[in-house]
Design a protein around this motif. Structure first.
Motif, PDB file in Angstrom:
ATOM      1  N   LEU A  71      85.298  61.585  41.346  1.00 52.39           N
ATOM      2  CA  LEU A  71      84.654  60.389  41.869  1.00 52.39           C
ATOM      3  C   LEU A  71      85.368  59.146  41.371  1.00 52.39           C
ATOM      4  CD1 LEU A  71      81.672  59.561  43.239  1.00 52.39           C
ATOM      5  CD2 LEU A  71      81.483  58.540  40.981  1.00 52.39           C
ATOM      6  N   CYS A  72      85.652  58.202  42.290  1.00 54.63           N
ATOM      7  CA  CYS A  72      86.217  56.934  41.874  1.00 54.63           C
ATOM      8  C   CYS A  72      85.178  55.837  41.984  1.00 54.63           C
ATOM      9  CB  CYS A  72      87.429  56.565  42.729  1.00 54.63           C
ATOM     10  SG  CYS A  72      88.941  57.326  42.156  1.00 54.63           S
ATOM     11  N   LEU A  73      85.085  55.015  40.953  1.00 56.84           N
ATOM     12  CA  LEU A  73      84.262  53.803  41.000  1.00 56.84           C
ATOM     13  C   LEU A  73      85.215  52.651  41.254  1.00 56.84           C
ATOM     14  CD1 LEU A  73      81.991  54.340  37.861  1.00 56.84           C
ATOM     15  CD2 LEU A  73      81.276  54.464  40.249  1.00 56.84           C
ATOM     16  N   LEU A  74      85.054  52.003  42.416  1.00 59.51           N
ATOM     17  CA  LEU A  74      85.979  50.949  42.811  1.00 59.51           C
ATOM     18  C   LEU A  74      85.228  49.630  42.866  1.00 59.51           C
ATOM     19  CD1 LEU A  74      88.817  50.161  44.006  1.00 59.51           C
ATOM     20  CD2 LEU A  74      87.849  50.650  46.253  1.00 59.51           C
ATOM     21  N   GLY A  75      85.813  48.585  42.298  1.00 54.55           N
ATOM     22  CA  GLY A  75      85.169  47.281  42.360  1.00 54.55           C
ATOM     23  C   GLY A  75      86.052  46.211  41.757  1.00 54.55           C
TER      24      GLY A  75
ATOM     25  N   SER B  66      79.657  42.771  42.918  1.00 50.02           N
ATOM     26  CA  SER B  66      79.602  42.070  41.633  1.00 50.02           C
ATOM     27  C   SER B  66      78.367  41.201  41.490  1.00 50.02           C
ATOM     28  CB  SER B  66      80.823  41.154  41.481  1.00 50.02           C
ATOM     29  OG  SER B  66      82.000  41.873  41.680  1.00 50.02           O
ATOM     30  N   ARG B  67      77.954  41.012  40.234  1.00 48.60           N
ATOM     31  CA  ARG B  67      76.931  40.024  39.860  1.00 48.60           C
ATOM     32  C   ARG B  67      75.736  39.972  40.793  1.00 48.60           C
ATOM     33  NH1 ARG B  67      80.780  37.313  36.285  1.00 48.60           N
ATOM     34  NH2 ARG B  67      82.330  37.954  37.732  1.00 48.60           N
ATOM     35  N   PRO B  68      74.808  40.830  40.756  1.00 46.52           N
ATOM     36  CA  PRO B  68      74.759  42.005  39.871  1.00 46.52           C
ATOM     37  C   PRO B  68      75.532  43.166  40.457  1.00 46.52           C
ATOM     38  CG  PRO B  68      72.755  41.888  41.154  1.00 46.52           C
ATOM     39  CD  PRO B  68      73.562  40.698  41.544  1.00 46.52           C
ATOM     40  N   GLY B  69      75.984  44.082  39.580  1.00 49.41           N
ATOM     41  CA  GLY B  69      76.686  45.266  40.038  1.00 49.41           C
ATOM     42  C   GLY B  69      75.722  46.219  40.747  1.00 49.41           C
ATOM     43  N   ARG B  70      76.030  46.481  42.028  1.00 50.09           N
ATOM     44  CA  ARG B  70      75.207  47.426  42.800  1.00 50.09           C
ATOM     45  C   ARG B  70      76.135  48.349  43.564  1.00 50.09           C
ATOM     46  NH1 ARG B  70      71.426  42.831  44.920  1.00 50.09           N
ATOM     47  NH2 ARG B  70      69.819  42.857  43.309  1.00 50.09           N
ATOM     48  N   VAL B  71      75.613  49.495  43.990  1.00 46.89           N
ATOM     49  CA  VAL B  71      76.401  50.365  44.861  1.00 46.89           C
ATOM     50  C   VAL B  71      76.414  49.717  46.232  1.00 46.89           C
ATOM     51  CG1 VAL B  71      76.575  52.612  45.960  1.00 46.89           C
ATOM     52  CG2 VAL B  71      75.849  52.438  43.574  1.00 46.89           C
ATOM     53  N   ALA B  72      77.599  49.267  46.687  1.00 48.41           N
ATOM     54  CA  ALA B  72      77.682  48.552  47.961  1.00 48.41           C
ATOM     55  C   ALA B  72      78.039  49.500  49.097  1.00 48.41           C
ATOM     56  CB  ALA B  72      78.715  47.441  47.872  1.00 48.41           C
ATOM     57  N   ASP B  73      78.833  50.513  48.814  1.00 51.58           N
ATOM     58  CA  ASP B  73      79.277  51.404  49.875  1.00 51.58           C
ATOM     59  C   ASP B  73      79.787  52.704  49.272  1.00 51.58           C
ATOM     60  OD1 ASP B  73      79.766  52.203  52.445  1.00 51.58           O
ATOM     61  OD2 ASP B  73      80.811  50.340  52.978  1.00 51.58           O
TER      62      ASP B  73
ATOM     63  N   LYS C 129      87.148  43.181  50.169  1.00 55.06           N
ATOM     64  CA  LYS C 129      87.257  41.757  50.492  1.00 55.06           C
ATOM     65  C   LYS C 129      85.945  41.236  51.057  1.00 55.06           C
ATOM     66  CE  LYS C 129      92.200  41.319  51.381  1.00 55.06           C
ATOM     67  NZ  LYS C 129      93.171  41.478  52.480  1.00 55.06           N
ATOM     68  N   GLU C 130      85.355  42.016  51.969  1.00 56.59           N
ATOM     69  CA  GLU C 130      84.056  41.628  52.543  1.00 56.59           C
ATOM     70  C   GLU C 130      83.025  41.430  51.443  1.00 56.59           C
ATOM     71  OE1 GLU C 130      84.356  44.427  56.409  1.00 56.59           O
ATOM     72  OE2 GLU C 130      82.390  44.407  55.407  1.00 56.59           O
ATOM     73  N   ILE C 131      83.014  42.406  50.526  1.00 57.85           N
ATOM     74  CA  ILE C 131      82.010  42.356  49.450  1.00 57.85           C
ATOM     75  C   ILE C 131      82.232  41.132  48.572  1.00 57.85           C
ATOM     76  CG2 ILE C 131      81.241  43.506  47.343  1.00 57.85           C
ATOM     77  CD1 ILE C 131      81.892  46.179  48.840  1.00 57.85           C
ATOM     78  N   ILE C 132      83.501  40.871  48.238  1.00 60.05           N
ATOM     79  CA  ILE C 132      83.791  39.727  47.367  1.00 60.05           C
ATOM     80  C   ILE C 132      83.407  38.426  48.071  1.00 60.05           C
ATOM     81  CG2 ILE C 132      85.648  38.402  46.263  1.00 60.05           C
ATOM     82  CD1 ILE C 132      87.003  41.158  45.738  1.00 60.05           C
ATOM     83  N   ARG C 133      83.744  38.321  49.378  1.00 56.17           N
ATOM     84  CA  ARG C 133      83.357  37.118  50.135  1.00 56.17           C
ATOM     85  C   ARG C 133      81.847  36.990  50.187  1.00 56.17           C
ATOM     86  NH1 ARG C 133      86.398  38.687  54.564  1.00 56.17           N
ATOM     87  NH2 ARG C 133      88.560  38.373  53.956  1.00 56.17           N
TER      88      ARG C 133
ATOM     89  N   ASP D 197      87.628  62.413  45.652  1.00 57.60           N
ATOM     90  CA  ASP D 197      86.871  63.126  46.679  1.00 57.60           C
ATOM     91  C   ASP D 197      85.937  62.133  47.361  1.00 57.60           C
ATOM     92  OD1 ASP D 197      87.919  65.609  46.080  1.00 57.60           O
ATOM     93  OD2 ASP D 197      86.368  66.056  44.590  1.00 57.60           O
ATOM     94  N   ARG D 198      85.454  61.201  46.537  1.00 54.60           N
ATOM     95  CA  ARG D 198      84.454  60.259  47.019  1.00 54.60           C
ATOM     96  C   ARG D 198      84.672  58.950  46.269  1.00 54.60           C
ATOM     97  NH1 ARG D 198      78.369  60.210  46.062  1.00 54.60           N
ATOM     98  NH2 ARG D 198      78.885  61.588  44.325  1.00 54.60           N
ATOM     99  N   VAL D 199      84.565  57.829  46.994  1.00 48.59           N
ATOM    100  CA  VAL D 199      84.747  56.520  46.380  1.00 48.59           C
ATOM    101  C   VAL D 199      83.433  55.751  46.462  1.00 48.59           C
ATOM    102  CG1 VAL D 199      86.057  54.360  46.396  1.00 48.59           C
ATOM    103  CG2 VAL D 199      87.148  56.484  47.162  1.00 48.59           C
ATOM    104  N   ILE D 200      82.969  55.285  45.316  1.00 46.20           N
ATOM    105  CA  ILE D 200      81.783  54.428  45.279  1.00 46.20           C
ATOM    106  C   ILE D 200      82.281  53.001  45.110  1.00 46.20           C
ATOM    107  CG2 ILE D 200      79.682  53.823  43.985  1.00 46.20           C
ATOM    108  CD1 ILE D 200      79.383  56.538  45.177  1.00 46.20           C
ATOM    109  N   VAL D 201      81.918  52.119  46.050  1.00 45.85           N
ATOM    110  CA  VAL D 201      82.352  50.731  45.947  1.00 45.85           C
ATOM    111  C   VAL D 201      81.215  49.911  45.362  1.00 45.85           C
ATOM    112  CG1 VAL D 201      83.362  48.787  47.175  1.00 45.85           C
ATOM    113  CG2 VAL D 201      83.768  51.108  47.991  1.00 45.85           C
ATOM    114  N   LEU D 202      81.517  49.171  44.305  1.00 45.44           N
ATOM    115  CA  LEU D 202      80.497  48.367  43.635  1.00 45.44           C
ATOM    116  C   LEU D 202      80.650  46.897  44.011  1.00 45.44           C
ATOM    117  CD1 LEU D 202      80.619  49.842  39.999  1.00 45.44           C
ATOM    118  CD2 LEU D 202      78.915  50.310  41.759  1.00 45.44           C
TER     119      LEU D 202
END
Ligand SMILES: Nc1ncnc2c1ncn2[C@@H]1O[C@H](COP(=O)(O)OP(=O)(O)O)[C@@H](O)[C@H]1O
Ligand SMILES: [Mg+2]
Lengths: 265, 288
Positions: free
Chosen positions: A51-55, A218-225, A254-258, A211-216
């Motif tokens: 599992l990758c945690l990406l953010g 920011s502020r607050p850190g949440r599971v976004a995708d 980029k969408e999440i950061i914007r 196998d699976r990427v969890i996108v976090l």
């Protein structure tokens, strides 16, 4: 995860998840400077999963990893890790500079009370696995950055943990070396059946390994995708499928950061 | 390697250099020569100044003799074995005092590093003890132990132990938290964590504390031997004392050179070397 039963049939979801996270929150600091680093994280990581945690940087990836490692306590929420203390690897190899490479790798074995003969055997095995057998007697400062991370990987594997947590372990290495270590990590993961939780801010790295990427977010850190990666292994970082997914992950980040900055403004 | 081979003087002189990096032979020779030349030069200048003061006639020669008669006297004392026998007595005291001070200072340091309560309670007191001239303990020491070995040891230990404790505490403070975290995830807890991770990580700083402790204990010991001289124990301090009593200026200065030399020798040869070896093994200093 599929499990092979004695009658030869395969059943799915028999094994409990390697890591189970429910409504996990962590607040850092006090008063005015308080930061809600993680807010209500739900996560289930299967045994043997990569599992990758990406953010983006500062989104709470390290905080989450520290919580799973038991190095930090959550403000609220539930956390369960199967199979005892996970092994951890950081961006800095954090090898003990007063010990040789072999002694570093032997350290977790010693802590678990392995006999000297068993230690020697296992250290030799692990150093061969990470291609450092010729450097057993060297000290960490005599190794290159990539060799140090390999030694740190061998030391983490020596813990015989079921879960390996990695916090941007290759972020400080050049692209060539990182590519090489991705290959080795994939090979070792496939051989050992470990559960790996790999933190990165690099979408390519996530697409290459997971196998699976969890996108976090920011502020607050949440599971976004969440993205499932169906690319055959062993993979290449420049394979079209990997590049395509990396592109999608980058767009999503980029969408999440914007979105984050819009929300804050 | 191709760029390193540009403008070679001769292929065999360049190729090893490219791989050896800083271990290039001519450079290290000139560096070690500079390391010897500068201190020797300083000693020569000091001796010359001394001789100039004597020649200026500021004091009569029986009060302030020149370097030549003093060095001749020093050689005599060395040849006759007087220096060795006095040094044996003094260094035995120093070794005992340092051992006790190390035990006490280390235990204190460990307690202070492990318990913030102990640390709060003791840090002010220990900092005070560190700045307190150890000679000022002598009246009390003599009151408690009379004129004897115990009085000297008491003051030597009080001189050295605080530095050793403070050195250990600050060395533990500077241990990278990441190493401790990693040690914890590998199953090291409590005392095992301290002994196997925190203490080794703090070792160079601890040795620096020992080195400072030695400087303090050597000073205290000389003060002690000057104040508490036992007739049957002709220590270095006692020699100094008797030289003054007999107005033996040459002897006095010769023995002062002995004090200075032993202080430097132990500092460099024992603690300096230990510190350097430790640091070199961790890649913090060049290996020799
Ligand atoms: N010990 C701490 N005290 C205060 N704030 C912290 C602490 N650790 C992390 N933070 C804050 O929490 C947020 C998440 O940090 P971190 O988990 O390190 O992010 P990442 O690893 O994704 O870069 C950041 O805003 C950071 O400033
Ligand atoms: Mg981080």
């Amino acid at each position: 995860m599929s499990v092979l039963r004695s009658d030869g049939t395969q059943s799915v979801e028999l094994a409990p998840p390697a890591v189970l996270v429910r409504g996990l929150s962590r607040r850092h600091g006090r008063g005015e400077q308080q930061v809600l680093a993680l807010d209500g994280i739900d996560l289930e990581i299967a045994q043997g999963e990569f599992l990758c945690l990406l953010g983006a940087s500062g989104c709470g990836k390290s905080t989450l990893l520290h919580l799973i490692a038991g190095l930090d306590k959550p403000t609220s929420g539930e956390l369960r890790v199967e199979g005892g203390q996970p092994a951890v690897m950081f961006q800095d190899s954090a090898l003990f500079p007063w010990l040789t490479v072999a002694e570093n790798v032997a350290f977790p074995l010693e802590m678990r009370g392995a006999s000297p003969a068993r230690r020697r055997e296992r250290v030799a095995e692990l150093l061969e696995l990470v291609h450092l057998d010729a450097f057993a007697a060297h000290r960490p400062h005599q190794l290159s950055g990539g060799m140090r991370q390999r030694a740190a990987l061998a030391r983490a594997l020596a813990q015989d943990a079921r879960v390996l947590l990695m916090d941007e372990p290759f972020a400080a290495l050049d692209a060539m070396l990182r590519d090489l270590l991705h290959d080795e990590l994939e090979r070792i993961w496939q051989r050992t059946g470990l559960t790996v939780v790999f933190v990165t801010h690099n979408p390519r790295e996530a697409a290459r390994l997971a196998d699976r990427v969890i996108v976090l977010s920011s502020r607050p850190g949440r599971v976004a995708d969440e993205f499932t990666v169906d690319v055959a292994r062993p993979r290449r970082i420049d394979a079209p499928d990997v590049s395509r997914l990396a592109g999608r992950l980058t767009d999503r980040l980029k969408e999440i950061i914007r979105g984050d900055t819009d929300g804050a403004a | 390697m191709a760029t390193l081979m540009a403008q070679p003087k001769s292929s065999e002189s360049v190729a090893p250099r490219a791989f050896a990096g800083s271990r290039e032979p001519t450079q290290s020779v000139s560096r070690s020569r500079r390391g010897v030349v500068a201190p020797v030069l300083a000693v020569v200048v000091a001796l010359a100044l001394w001789q100039l003061i004597v020649w200026s006639g500021w004091k009569p020669e029986w009060v302030l003799p020149g370097p030549l008669p003093v060095l001749r006297r020093l050689v005599e004392e060395l040849v006759s074995g007087e220096v060795a026998s006095a040094a044996r007595i003094t260094l035995a005291r120093a070794a005992l005092g340092m051992t006790i001070a190390t035990l006490i200072g280390t235990s204190l340091g460990v307690c202070m590093a492990k318990s913030s309560w102990v640390r709060n309670a003791l840090s002010g007191l220990i900092a005070g003890l560190q700045t307190m001239p150890s000679v000022s303990w002598f009246p009390l020491a003599i009151l408690l132990f009379q004129l004897g070995e115990e009085s000297i040891q008491f003051v030597v230990v009080l001189g050295a132990a605080p530095s050793i404790a403070v050195g250990l505490v600050s060395a533990v403070d500077h241990v990278p938290p990441l190493l401790v975290r990693v040690g914890r995830t590998m199953g090291a807890r409590g005392f095992v964590l301290f002994r196997r991770v925190i203490f080794p990580a703090a070792l160079p700083g601890y040795v620096a504390g020992l080195k400072q402790g030695w400087a303090f204990s050597w000073r205290s010991l000389m003060a002690g031997e000057l104040m508490v001289f036992l007739a049957d124990r002709p220590s270095i301090g006692a020699r100094l004392h008797f030289a003054r009593e007999l107005s033996d200026a040459e002897g006095l200065l010769a023995w002062m050179i002995v004090v200075l030399s032993i202080g430097i020798l132990v500092d460099l040869a024992v603690f300096g070397r230990l510190e350097h070896t430790l640091r070199a093994r961790r890649g913090l200093a060049e290996e020799h």
